[in-house]
Scaffold this active site. Structure first.
Site, PDB file in Angstrom:
ATOM      1  N   GLY A   1       0.815  -1.207   0.000  1.00  0.00           N
ATOM      2  CA  GLY A   1       0.000   0.000   0.000  1.00  0.00           C
ATOM      3  C   GLY A   1       0.848   1.255   0.000  1.00  0.00           C
ATOM      4  O   GLY A   1       0.573   2.217  -0.739  1.00  0.00           O
TER       5      GLY A   1
ATOM      6  N   TYR B   1      -2.890 -20.439   4.029  1.00  0.00           N
ATOM      7  CA  TYR B   1      -2.770 -19.126   3.392  1.00  0.00           C
ATOM      8  C   TYR B   1      -2.781 -19.277   1.869  1.00  0.00           C
ATOM      9  O   TYR B   1      -3.458 -18.526   1.157  1.00  0.00           O
ATOM     10  CB  TYR B   1      -1.477 -18.451   3.856  1.00  0.00           C
ATOM     11  CG  TYR B   1      -1.186 -17.123   3.212  1.00  0.00           C
ATOM     12  CD1 TYR B   1      -1.785 -15.950   3.686  1.00  0.00           C
ATOM     13  CD2 TYR B   1      -0.300 -17.013   2.139  1.00  0.00           C
ATOM     14  CE1 TYR B   1      -1.509 -14.728   3.110  1.00  0.00           C
ATOM     15  CE2 TYR B   1      -0.027 -15.798   1.553  1.00  0.00           C
ATOM     16  CZ  TYR B   1      -0.637 -14.647   2.039  1.00  0.00           C
ATOM     17  OH  TYR B   1      -0.369 -13.435   1.449  1.00  0.00           O
TER      18      TYR B   1
ATOM     19  N   HIS C   1      10.523 -11.124   5.875  1.00  0.00           N
ATOM     20  CA  HIS C   1      11.088 -11.881   4.766  1.00  0.00           C
ATOM     21  C   HIS C   1      12.593 -11.657   4.670  1.00  0.00           C
ATOM     22  O   HIS C   1      13.193 -11.042   5.535  1.00  0.00           O
ATOM     23  CB  HIS C   1      10.362 -11.513   3.471  1.00  0.00           C
ATOM     24  CG  HIS C   1       8.931 -11.948   3.462  1.00  0.00           C
ATOM     25  ND1 HIS C   1       7.885 -11.047   3.440  1.00  0.00           N
ATOM     26  CD2 HIS C   1       8.379 -13.182   3.507  1.00  0.00           C
ATOM     27  CE1 HIS C   1       6.740 -11.723   3.455  1.00  0.00           C
ATOM     28  NE2 HIS C   1       7.006 -13.011   3.501  1.00  0.00           N
TER      29      HIS C   1
ATOM     30  N   ARG D   1      17.001 -15.439  -5.742  1.00  0.00           N
ATOM     31  CA  ARG D   1      15.623 -14.959  -5.660  1.00  0.00           C
ATOM     32  C   ARG D   1      15.423 -13.751  -6.581  1.00  0.00           C
ATOM     33  O   ARG D   1      16.347 -13.010  -6.872  1.00  0.00           O
ATOM     34  CB  ARG D   1      15.282 -14.540  -4.225  1.00  0.00           C
ATOM     35  CG  ARG D   1      15.308 -15.668  -3.198  1.00  0.00           C
ATOM     36  CD  ARG D   1      14.162 -16.620  -3.370  1.00  0.00           C
ATOM     37  NE  ARG D   1      14.141 -17.668  -2.343  1.00  0.00           N
ATOM     38  CZ  ARG D   1      14.691 -18.857  -2.488  1.00  0.00           C
ATOM     39  NH1 ARG D   1      15.313 -19.181  -3.621  1.00  0.00           N
ATOM     40  NH2 ARG D   1      14.620 -19.764  -1.525  1.00  0.00           N
TER      41      ARG D   1
END
Length: 331
Positions: free
Chosen positions: A28, A153, A196, A225
């Site tokens: 957001g 989830y 994370h 990643r």
């Protein structure tokens, strides 16, 4: 915190009222920063409304309806979710499943009921099958079960894709979803258990520098990643809301060629934070999956010229935000 509104330049056309659920979190704020700091992103006739859990309980249908009645959105970006790190997911898979199913069902049904013209939800690469071929792409979401550690989830997020297609087929709704890879940036969760990789590395370097201790990276540092800067993701989510035509989801990610190793990421954090101490790799800790490569070919079909922020620069900006906002950082 009450709902925050961000008005773009007024014009003569119809005003879009864009409601962002989960608006106080990492993504957001990425949207908010993109609108504020990137002039080419701003557009006339848009009113942005960012809400958080303090503005209403999305687990409750009546509370969710009250948000829609109050703000009368024409468009919605749905980011709100019950989230947590590995250990919370392992312990509370049922809670993550039930709560996220309820949140998503309330938001999607209200979007239909109150005639929202377009809804964009945010999924996660964890929804993909645990056993799959790489690179993963948008067609592979339902090809097998997700990893057992966070299946609650993951299945709840997968169901958004199922609901999007069902709402479109039965009611003609334009509901879609994005799937970002590893997101990082300002306003992240820097908690070592629930956070994370990148925010965890930043927290560890900060602590090592403050306490004059060594900086320990778990594992060998070899896994690779794809990381996407939250402000880049914010800009791409705004584009998705305005222009992406499909109901099927779209992966938002840097390319396969932009994968970096955990070691490279750690070194960039060390450099950005000017850490001069010893760096240690604890190889007794598991590396996890070596790669989770995602294809961004669909994104490049639509946005071949989109320029991602260079990783080193984005790390520097994230560290600068972290160091300048220690009093509000989520640890």
């Amino acid at each position: 915190m009450a709902a925050e509104q961000q008005q773009t330049m007024a014009g003569d056309g119809e005003v879009k009222r864009i409601l962002v659920t989960g608006g106080s979190g990492l993504v957001g704020n990425g949207i908010r920063i993109a609108l504020k700091d990137r002039p080419h992103v701003r557009q006339e006739n848009e009113e942005w409304i960012f809400i958080s859990s303090k503005d209403g309980n999305l687990l409750d249908r009546e509370s969710t309806e009250n948000i829609f009645k109050k703000h009368k959105p024409t468009h919605v970006i749905h980011l709100a979710a019950l989230v947590g790190g590995l250990f919370r997911n392992l312990k509370y898979n049922l809670d993550f499943l039930r709560d996220n199913l309820a949140i998503n069902d309330n938001v999607l049904e209200c979007c239909k009921k109150y005639n929202v013209k377009k809804l964009v939800s945010c999924l996660s690469t964890c929804i993909f099958p645990n056993k799959t071929e790489y690179p993963i792409d948008e067609t592979m979401i339902h090809n097998g079960p997700p990893h057992d550690s966070n299946f609650g989830y993951s299945y709840a997020k997968r169901m958004i894709d199922v609901q999007n297609r069902a709402y479109n087929k039965q009611h003609g709704c334009h509901f879609t979803a994005v799937i970002p890879t590893n997101v990082y940036g300002p306003y992240d969760n820097f908690n070592l258990e629930d956070g994370h990789v990148l925010p965890g590395l930043i927290n560890k370097v900060y602590t090592a520098k403050k306490d004059n201790t060594e900086f320990t990276v778990w594992g060998t540092g070899c896994p690779r990643r794809q990381f996407i800067y939250s402000v880049d993701l914010g800009e791409l989510m705004i584009w998705t809301m305005r222009s992406y035509p499909e109901i099927d989801p779209i992966i938002l990610s840097v390319g396969e060629e932009d994968e970096v190793s955990i070691k490279e990421a750690a070194e960039m954090v060390v450099d950005a934070m000017q850490f001069k101490g010893k760096v240690v790799y604890d190889t007794t800790k598991s590396d996890g999956q070596f790669k989770k490569t995602a294809s961004n070919s669909k994104l490049r079909k639509y946005r071949p010229d989109f320029q991602f922020t260079p990783f080193k620069q984005a790390i520097k900006e994230t560290v600068e935000w972290f160091e300048g906002n220690i009093d509000i950082v989520r640890f």
